[in-house]
Motif scaffolding. Sequence first.
Motif, PDB file in Angstrom:
ATOM      1  N   PRO A  71       0.922  -1.359  -0.167  1.00 32.48           N
ATOM      2  CA  PRO A  71      -0.110   0.003   0.067  1.00 32.48           C
ATOM      3  C   PRO A  71       0.863   1.361   0.079  1.00 32.48           C
ATOM      4  CG  PRO A  71       0.084  -0.969   2.051  1.00 32.48           C
ATOM      5  CD  PRO A  71       0.807  -1.864   1.178  1.00 32.48           C
ATOM      6  N   LEU A  72       0.799   2.077  -0.921  1.00 30.37           N
ATOM      7  CA  LEU A  72       1.623   3.410  -1.048  1.00 30.37           C
ATOM      8  C   LEU A  72       0.663   4.544  -1.037  1.00 30.37           C
ATOM      9  CD1 LEU A  72       3.886   1.488  -3.509  1.00 30.37           C
ATOM     10  CD2 LEU A  72       4.433   2.551  -1.051  1.00 30.37           C
ATOM     11  N   THR A  73       0.603   5.356  -0.284  1.00 28.75           N
ATOM     12  CA  THR A  73      -0.191   6.728  -0.303  1.00 28.75           C
ATOM     13  C   THR A  73       0.362   7.684  -1.194  1.00 28.75           C
ATOM     14  OG1 THR A  73      -1.207   6.438   1.955  1.00 28.75           O
ATOM     15  CG2 THR A  73      -0.851   8.753   1.151  1.00 28.75           C
ATOM     16  N   ALA A 104      -3.838   3.411   1.375  1.00 28.96           N
ATOM     17  CA  ALA A 104      -4.683   3.679   2.441  1.00 28.96           C
ATOM     18  C   ALA A 104      -5.753   4.247   2.286  1.00 28.96           C
ATOM     19  CB  ALA A 104      -3.856   4.238   3.906  1.00 28.96           C
ATOM     20  N   ASN A 118       1.689   1.147  11.388  1.00 33.54           N
ATOM     21  CA  ASN A 118       2.163   2.481  11.155  1.00 33.54           C
ATOM     22  C   ASN A 118       1.645   3.536  12.103  1.00 33.54           C
ATOM     23  OD1 ASN A 118       3.394   0.974   9.384  1.00 33.54           O
ATOM     24  ND2 ASN A 118       2.804   2.214   7.376  1.00 33.54           N
ATOM     25  N   MET A 121       6.661  -2.302   8.141  1.00 35.66           N
ATOM     26  CA  MET A 121       7.972  -1.876   8.532  1.00 35.66           C
ATOM     27  C   MET A 121       8.348  -1.046   7.222  1.00 35.66           C
ATOM     28  SD  MET A 121       8.904  -2.290  11.365  1.00 35.66           S
ATOM     29  CE  MET A 121      10.514  -2.199  11.657  1.00 35.66           C
ATOM     30  N   PHE A 122       9.595  -0.210   7.297  1.00 33.68           N
ATOM     31  CA  PHE A 122      10.052   0.490   6.305  1.00 33.68           C
ATOM     32  C   PHE A 122      11.331  -0.416   6.020  1.00 33.68           C
ATOM     33  CE2 PHE A 122       8.656   4.192   4.065  1.00 33.68           C
ATOM     34  CZ  PHE A 122       7.377   4.585   4.828  1.00 33.68           C
ATOM     35  N   TYR A 137      12.779  -4.948   1.092  1.00 33.06           N
ATOM     36  CA  TYR A 137      13.064  -5.976   0.178  1.00 33.06           C
ATOM     37  C   TYR A 137      13.262  -5.960  -1.290  1.00 33.06           C
ATOM     38  CZ  TYR A 137      12.035  -8.889   4.365  1.00 33.06           C
ATOM     39  OH  TYR A 137      11.941  -9.371   5.600  1.00 33.06           O
ATOM     40  N   ILE A 156       6.171  -5.248  -2.020  1.00 34.56           N
ATOM     41  CA  ILE A 156       7.271  -4.331  -2.619  1.00 34.56           C
ATOM     42  C   ILE A 156       6.621  -3.009  -2.969  1.00 34.56           C
ATOM     43  CG2 ILE A 156       8.692  -3.747  -4.555  1.00 34.56           C
ATOM     44  CD1 ILE A 156       9.812  -6.276  -3.218  1.00 34.56           C
ATOM     45  N   ARG A 190       8.341   1.034  -2.646  1.00 32.53           N
ATOM     46  CA  ARG A 190       8.998   2.184  -3.409  1.00 32.53           C
ATOM     47  C   ARG A 190       9.586   1.524  -4.806  1.00 32.53           C
ATOM     48  NH1 ARG A 190      12.269   3.849   2.050  1.00 32.53           N
ATOM     49  NH2 ARG A 190      11.951   1.576   2.342  1.00 32.53           N
ATOM     50  N   ILE A 220       6.730   2.094  -7.038  1.00 36.82           N
ATOM     51  CA  ILE A 220       6.367   3.423  -7.627  1.00 36.82           C
ATOM     52  C   ILE A 220       7.300   3.950  -8.864  1.00 36.82           C
ATOM     53  CG2 ILE A 220       6.668   6.040  -6.861  1.00 36.82           C
ATOM     54  CD1 ILE A 220       5.691   5.173  -3.782  1.00 36.82           C
TER      55      ILE A 220
HETATM   56  C1  FNR Z   1       4.154   3.947   2.195  1.00 35.94           C
HETATM   57  N1  FNR Z   1       3.841   3.030   2.901  1.00 35.94           N
HETATM   58  C2  FNR Z   1       2.451   2.853   3.448  1.00 35.94           C
HETATM   59  N2  FNR Z   1       2.108   1.803   4.423  1.00 35.94           N
HETATM   60  C3  FNR Z   1       0.710   1.466   4.375  1.00 35.94           C
HETATM   61  O1  FNR Z   1       0.456   0.709   5.206  1.00 35.94           O
HETATM   62  N3  FNR Z   1       0.052   2.339   3.933  1.00 35.94           N
HETATM   63  C4  FNR Z   1       0.055   3.353   3.134  1.00 35.94           C
HETATM   64  O2  FNR Z   1      -0.712   4.132   2.260  1.00 35.94           O
HETATM   65  C5  FNR Z   1       1.509   3.486   2.848  1.00 35.94           C
HETATM   66  N4  FNR Z   1       1.957   4.518   2.080  1.00 35.94           N
HETATM   67  C6  FNR Z   1       3.117   4.947   1.888  1.00 35.94           C
HETATM   68  C7  FNR Z   1       3.326   5.992   0.869  1.00 35.94           C
HETATM   69  C8  FNR Z   1       4.943   5.972   0.586  1.00 35.94           C
HETATM   70  C9  FNR Z   1       5.410   6.998  -0.392  1.00 35.94           C
HETATM   71  C10 FNR Z   1       5.832   5.066   0.985  1.00 35.94           C
HETATM   72  C11 FNR Z   1       7.432   5.189   0.673  1.00 35.94           C
HETATM   73  C12 FNR Z   1       5.708   4.275   1.841  1.00 35.94           C
HETATM   74  C13 FNR Z   1       4.708   1.956   3.473  1.00 35.94           C
HETATM   75  C14 FNR Z   1       5.036   0.920   2.524  1.00 35.94           C
HETATM   76  O3  FNR Z   1       3.799   0.082   2.275  1.00 35.94           O
HETATM   77  C15 FNR Z   1       5.955  -0.261   2.682  1.00 35.94           C
HETATM   78  O4  FNR Z   1       5.883  -0.853   3.678  1.00 35.94           O
HETATM   79  C16 FNR Z   1       7.378   0.542   2.630  1.00 35.94           C
HETATM   80  O5  FNR Z   1       7.604   1.315   1.743  1.00 35.94           O
HETATM   81  C17 FNR Z   1       8.511  -0.319   2.931  1.00 35.94           C
HETATM   82  O6  FNR Z   1       8.578  -1.312   1.838  1.00 35.94           O
HETATM   83  P1  FNR Z   1       9.672  -0.729   0.472  1.00 35.94           P
HETATM   84  O7  FNR Z   1       9.406   0.522   0.038  1.00 35.94           O
HETATM   85  O8  FNR Z   1      11.088  -1.020   1.191  1.00 35.94           O
HETATM   86  O9  FNR Z   1       9.551  -1.992  -0.554  1.00 35.94           O
END
Ligand code: FNR
Length: 350
Positions: free
Chosen positions: A27-29, A60, A181, A268-269, A299, A318, A320, A323
């Motif tokens: 999930p990526l906002t 999210a 988070n 986790m990041f 990863y 996965i 970033r 993106i």
């Molecule tokens: C996120 N992450 C995130 N996690 C989540 O649970 N809901 C969300 O909406 C978001 N939004 C989000 C936006 C952006 C720009 C980033 C970089 C990250 C966290 C994401 O799902 C993930 O757990 C982390 O980015 C770590 O994984 P990668 O990027 O190392 O593969």
Amino acid sequence: MSYLNTLFHSVDLGANLTLKNRIVMAPLTRSMADDDLVPTEAMAAYYGRRADAGLIISEATLISQDGQGYPNTPGLYTQAQIDGWKNVTQRVHQNGGKIFAQIWHTGRVSHSIYHNGELPMAPSAVPIVGHGHVPRTENLEYETPRVITVDEIKRVQNQFAIAAKNAIEAGFDGIEIHGANSYLIDEFLHWDTNRREDEYGGTVENMARFLLEIIDQIKAVIPEGKIGLRLSPQAYINLEHDERDKEVFDYLLPLLNQYGLAYVHTGMFSDTPYEHLGGTVTQYIRKHYRGTVIASGGYSAETGATAIEKGDADLIAIGRPFIANPDYVEKVKQEKNLVEYNNEMLGELI
Ligand code: FNR
């Protein structure tokens, strides 16, 4: 080459849901919904381009206006939002993919600018410390939230269930409860943010209650096996770690075995080892939870495959790199070089 064999295998998630490979889009906002928080055509195209992932988890998505903490994050509580998501899920399905909606309330990671001047709600009146300013504002600091009442708890739990039902109406293959988070649900699960003395705090059983009641309510309105859950046992963002937090998750994770979830997903990041957890957060989850586990946090396809081969996880999420590379899966399959992610890429949906 063996890591490709590991990843490109179908996986049965239960509930008639088979994923074509073990790569999950995290999930990526993106903050690209329109001003009514409706998903746009550009978002449909963006998700549609990534349909070769085994599973996409949406950015999210708000269960209510009360839950907002960032600009232009989509919702799942109006008919227009449901219709906007229909366009997204249709595109993903036309392209052969599967997609879950991640449903969300930001709790104290919000600001009164989103609530007509009223303070955001959280389990306890504890502010975020040292986090800097509210995103996309010049200099607004996070405030001390107000304590959510038991009546409001019931309302928010019901809103989670309605949003889950709306997600199924919008064509999603399932939902992921955003319990990670440091947003509202996670705030109940950590001692620093949950200082309540009623039935929602003070003991591990009470701290887990808010989440478990949400799962029960969602289970009552959407089909069995369509509910995933993201958790951050190790606080790492917007939250102070407390050694006692582990006791909450030692209690919660084994209980989740009885809930028939589609999966539990690490939030986790960077999924690095912690001494008190006895390994990475994913390994810790795996130790207590017997169902499908999704690892995430720094990863690559190769290190993700290794985690799967070691038995730490079943699927790898996965973030970033997805993106930066709409064709991530194809590039991995063909062992092509990936474009490296940088934060400037957040300005555009490619
Ligand atoms: C996120 N992450 C995130 N996690 C989540 O649970 N809901 C969300 O909406 C978001 N939004 C989000 C936006 C952006 C720009 C980033 C970089 C990250 C966290 C994401 O799902 C993930 O757990 C982390 O980015 C770590 O994984 P990668 O990027 O190392 O593969």
